[in-house]
Structures are given as structure tokens and as C-alpha cells.
Design a protein around this motif. Sequence first.
Motif, mmCIF file in Angstrom:
data_model
loop_
_atom_site.group_PDB
_atom_site.id
_atom_site.type_symbol
_atom_site.label_atom_id
_atom_site.label_comp_id
_atom_site.label_asym_id
_atom_site.label_seq_id
_atom_site.Cartn_x
_atom_site.Cartn_y
_atom_site.Cartn_z
ATOM 1 N N GLU A 175 23.977 74.147 -3.232
ATOM 2 C CA GLU A 175 23.186 74.967 -4.151
ATOM 3 C C GLU A 175 24.048 75.297 -5.370
ATOM 4 O OE1 GLU A 175 20.244 77.678 -1.816
ATOM 5 O OE2 GLU A 175 22.252 78.281 -1.254
ATOM 6 N N LYS A 181 26.803 77.129 4.922
ATOM 7 C CA LYS A 181 27.757 76.840 3.854
ATOM 8 C C LYS A 181 29.108 77.468 4.194
ATOM 9 C CE LYS A 181 25.825 80.454 0.850
ATOM 10 N NZ LYS A 181 24.665 80.992 1.397
ATOM 11 N N SER A 223 15.073 86.570 -7.596
ATOM 12 C CA SER A 223 16.152 86.459 -6.611
ATOM 13 C C SER A 223 15.690 87.088 -5.307
ATOM 14 C CB SER A 223 17.387 87.201 -7.131
ATOM 15 O OG SER A 223 18.215 87.587 -6.064
ATOM 16 N N GLY A 224 16.150 86.515 -4.205
ATOM 17 C CA GLY A 224 15.852 87.106 -2.897
ATOM 18 C C GLY A 224 17.008 87.954 -2.398
ATOM 19 N N THR A 225 18.018 88.153 -3.231
ATOM 20 C CA THR A 225 19.161 88.964 -2.795
ATOM 21 C C THR A 225 19.443 90.127 -3.744
ATOM 22 O OG1 THR A 225 20.722 87.585 -4.019
ATOM 23 C CG2 THR A 225 20.333 86.974 -1.728
ATOM 24 N N ARG A 261 15.538 85.147 -12.167
ATOM 25 C CA ARG A 261 16.495 84.105 -12.540
ATOM 26 C C ARG A 261 15.753 82.975 -13.259
ATOM 27 N NH1 ARG A 261 20.823 85.995 -9.521
ATOM 28 N NH2 ARG A 261 20.676 86.107 -7.260
ATOM 29 N N THR A 283 16.666 85.942 0.827
ATOM 30 C CA THR A 283 17.244 84.593 0.820
ATOM 31 C C THR A 283 18.379 84.456 1.829
ATOM 32 O OG1 THR A 283 16.981 84.806 -1.568
ATOM 33 C CG2 THR A 283 18.008 82.807 -0.786
#
Length: 479
Positions: free
Chosen positions: A332, A346, A448-450, A455, A6
Motif C-alpha cells: 500500500e 505487513k 480515512s478509516g483510521t 484523503r 481500516t
Amino acid sequence: MIKFGTGGWRAIIAEDFTFYNVKLVGKAMACYLKENDYKKKVVVGHDFRFLSGRFSRALSESLVEEGIEVMFMEEAAPTPMVMLAVEENNLNLGASITASHNSAEYNGIKIFVEEGRDAPEKVTDRLEELAAEIGDYDYQRGSFFELIKAGKITYYNNKNQYIDSLLELIDEEIIQSKNFKILFNPMYGVAKDIMMMCLASLRCYVDTMNAYRDTMFGLDIPSPNREQLGDMEVRIEKGKYDFGLATDGDSDRMALIDEAGKFVDYNDVLKLLYYYLKEYRNESGGIVRNIATTHILDEMADYYGEEAYEVPVGFKNISQKMQQHDLLLGGESSGGLKIRGHVNGKDGILASLLAVEMMARTGKKIGEILAEIEQKFGSLYFSYSNFDYQPSQRKRLETMLFEDKYQPNLSNLIENDLISEKKLLKTSYLDGVKYYYDDQCWISIRFSGTEPLLRIYMEMENEVEVQEILKLLKNDLGI
Ligand SMILES: O=P(O)(O)OC[C@H]1O[C@H](O)[C@H](O)[C@@H](O)[C@@H]1O
């Protein structure tokens, strides 16, 4: 193996995140620039993590070995400042060594493209392919200072430009007149110096906590969530602060804590700032949010006659949509926010300063503004839970969710009056799976991509509904 998720490539130090692999990414970046006939110049930044500075030297050395010039940011820098450096210098690529909010054993690389945007998937996919094609290579320990002397690596610092870019968007006078008393927690990360400079120039009186480099992050994670900021809540309540601010490890996310020491949910921060920009600054433009962020933002955009868009998790998707439709705000629920006219990613410092301006101009308490918003746009109960899983469990869950197309069966809960009547309107597989119901409620389940976590997010009418549905999902999914 190099695998971007992500927000960049993140891996455990000494396991996959090694000098060897960092240099491999440098080689892949060099190939990418050459095959596209792009500028042979890259900016390299880094955060405060363990060995981040050394890894950024190694990345720079490998780029130079492949014929690329490097603008090297010697001082640890917020991610948005590195993004600005890419934009200001019209580069095609930039990189920062950071694993953002992950725990201390991780490090990572975030890649930026033209205009300082987060690299889209097609770029990171190509970098992965190139790294795999290069495969084994002859690793040489580089000589960073020789390359500096030879002028192949030059030092670069855009701190002043970055500070100017922040203050340009903020009404300094209105804040200066308030002399706010603020508790600021940079979570051992890189926001400290710049935030302190900005807040001092805004005549705020600031106390800090966790404002030094600790590569173990106080044995916690540098993520500005309620669970991580409990001690801040107590200090604010007892210390009579106007409010509190926290930023994550690489300073692209923030958290706001009200005068009573209450953590402000990030969905509420997004609502507050959009409402403020529309009602008090009379700005035009719609919003974009990810699939796991409150739908009340859509209601707000609709009320103001503006568009609302939904994208998969990952700020690259937010900033892309903002550019396409010239949107006012993107955000987000994980704590990232961008407004039109600033760095294309961000920025936790900008979001914090905007919140300070909101407090100054409205003269209202956060709770009061939220009550106004609720009265106008209604409310939903947002919930977010993380579940650990074993690698073998992931396959089973993927099959269940994406192949067998699991659908939560809510009929029992409805019949027993545990939740209100809901009809499924649609199911989307844009990112994980999301179920949309006819009463504005929704459930989203994604990996999750991290981090190695599953989730589950949802917005329901109230906490009881959330708890009942969560019980059902945990049981059905076996988590
Ligand atoms: O839920 P995840 O895939 O772990 O992502 C959580 C967050 O991670 C990073 O900070 C990304 O930059 C964000 O865009 C994302 O929302």
C-alpha cells in the motif's frame, strides 16, 4: 461505541478508549470464540503507547473472566510478531493494543484471526454487534497477577522465532560483506530492539534517533512520512550514511531514505522491491496493491507475465488476495508491504531488511535502480493529500460523492492546455470513489478509516496536472 476501521478499533484515550470499553471488547471476543466453538485461547500483545501495557492486562483479565485462556506478551512487541504468535499457536483470535501511527491521544486494538491475519470485516462487524448486545455490564477492576498465579494467564515471548522468521528470508552473507552505515529511526516505537539485533547480526553499523519510549511521540505522529522525517533527511545527508530506515509506532510500516537524504516515496519502495525480487532474485508471482497505490506496479507485473490485483485500502484485503493467488508482493502507498512466505500481514522490519539486501546485492544507488525502472516501465506523478473536515461536513461530502455521484469536470483544464487530454474510462466505488482515465491517470477520494481525514490521491503525468486538478477538486468539494 466500538467501531473497527481500516486497521482495528482506534479511539481517543479517556473519551472512547477506556478500560471499560477495552474489557467490553474482551467480552465480545470471548462470545465470538464460544459461538463458533473455537479454541478458548487468545494471544494478547501491545505496543509502546500510553498505557498500552495496562490496557493489555485489562483485555486479558476480561477474556479470563469469560473463560478464555490468555498467552500474554509482557514485552511491547511489533504487530507482526503478535500476528506470528497467533499463527504459530494455531489460534482463532489474537489482539494487540496499538493505534499504530495515530497521534498520542489515541490508542486502539488490532484483532487477528487464523494464520495471524488481520481480522476481516465480517469478524470485526460481529465483534461490534456482540459488544453492542452486551451493552452495559458490571465493571470490575481485575487482578492480573492473581490470574497469572492461577495459570489462567501465561507469559509468552516469541521474539527469537520472529527474528528467525525475518532472517530466514534474507541473504545474510551478502549484507554482511558490505558493512553498511545506516541511520535508523524507530519513531519512539517498538521496532528498535529487534531491528538493532537484526542489523547487528548483518554487520551493519547503526546510529539511531528517537530510539526510546516517548508516549507523546516527540509531539508528532509515529508515521514514517516525508513530513515526519525531515530531520532524518538532514542527518543522512550530513552524516555520510549509506541510507536511512524508519518504522512506525507498531513497526508494521517503514520508510527508506537514500544516501543523499532524499525520502523515497513508498510507491517507489514497492516498485524497487518488486523489481529486485523479479530481476535479481528471479522469484515468480504477481502483485496486489490497494486502490490508492501506483499503477506502475501493474505495468511491471504485466511485463513479467504476472497478474496484478487492486483491493480497497486495508492490509487485510492485501493479505487475503496474496493468499488466494499465491502472489509475490502486496503493498500500500501508506507504507505497508508483505512478501510471500512471511507473516500474514505487513511488516516494517522485513521490508527494511529486504531493502538492505537489495542495496547489498545490486551494489547500486536507489536513484540508479529507480532510473532503470522508469526507463522500462515509464513513470506517473503520485500525489497524496489529507483534508480535515467537521463531522457535519462529512454528511455533505458523502451525499455529493456517493449519492449525487460527483464527477470532476476536466474539460476546462484540458481546453486551456493545463492538463493533457483525458477520457474517463470508469468510476469505481470499491473504496470511496475512484476515477480511471484512458491515459493511465486516476484520482481517488476516500475517507480515512483510521483518522478523521478525507484523503485525495492521484497519479497524473506531472506535478502541474496534479496541482490543477487538486485546485478544481478543492473548489468543487468545498474543502
Ligand atoms: O487511509 P486509512 O484508512 O487511514 O488507512 C491507512 C492505513 O492504516 C492502517 O495502517 C492500515 O493497516 C493500512 O492498511 C492503511 O493503509
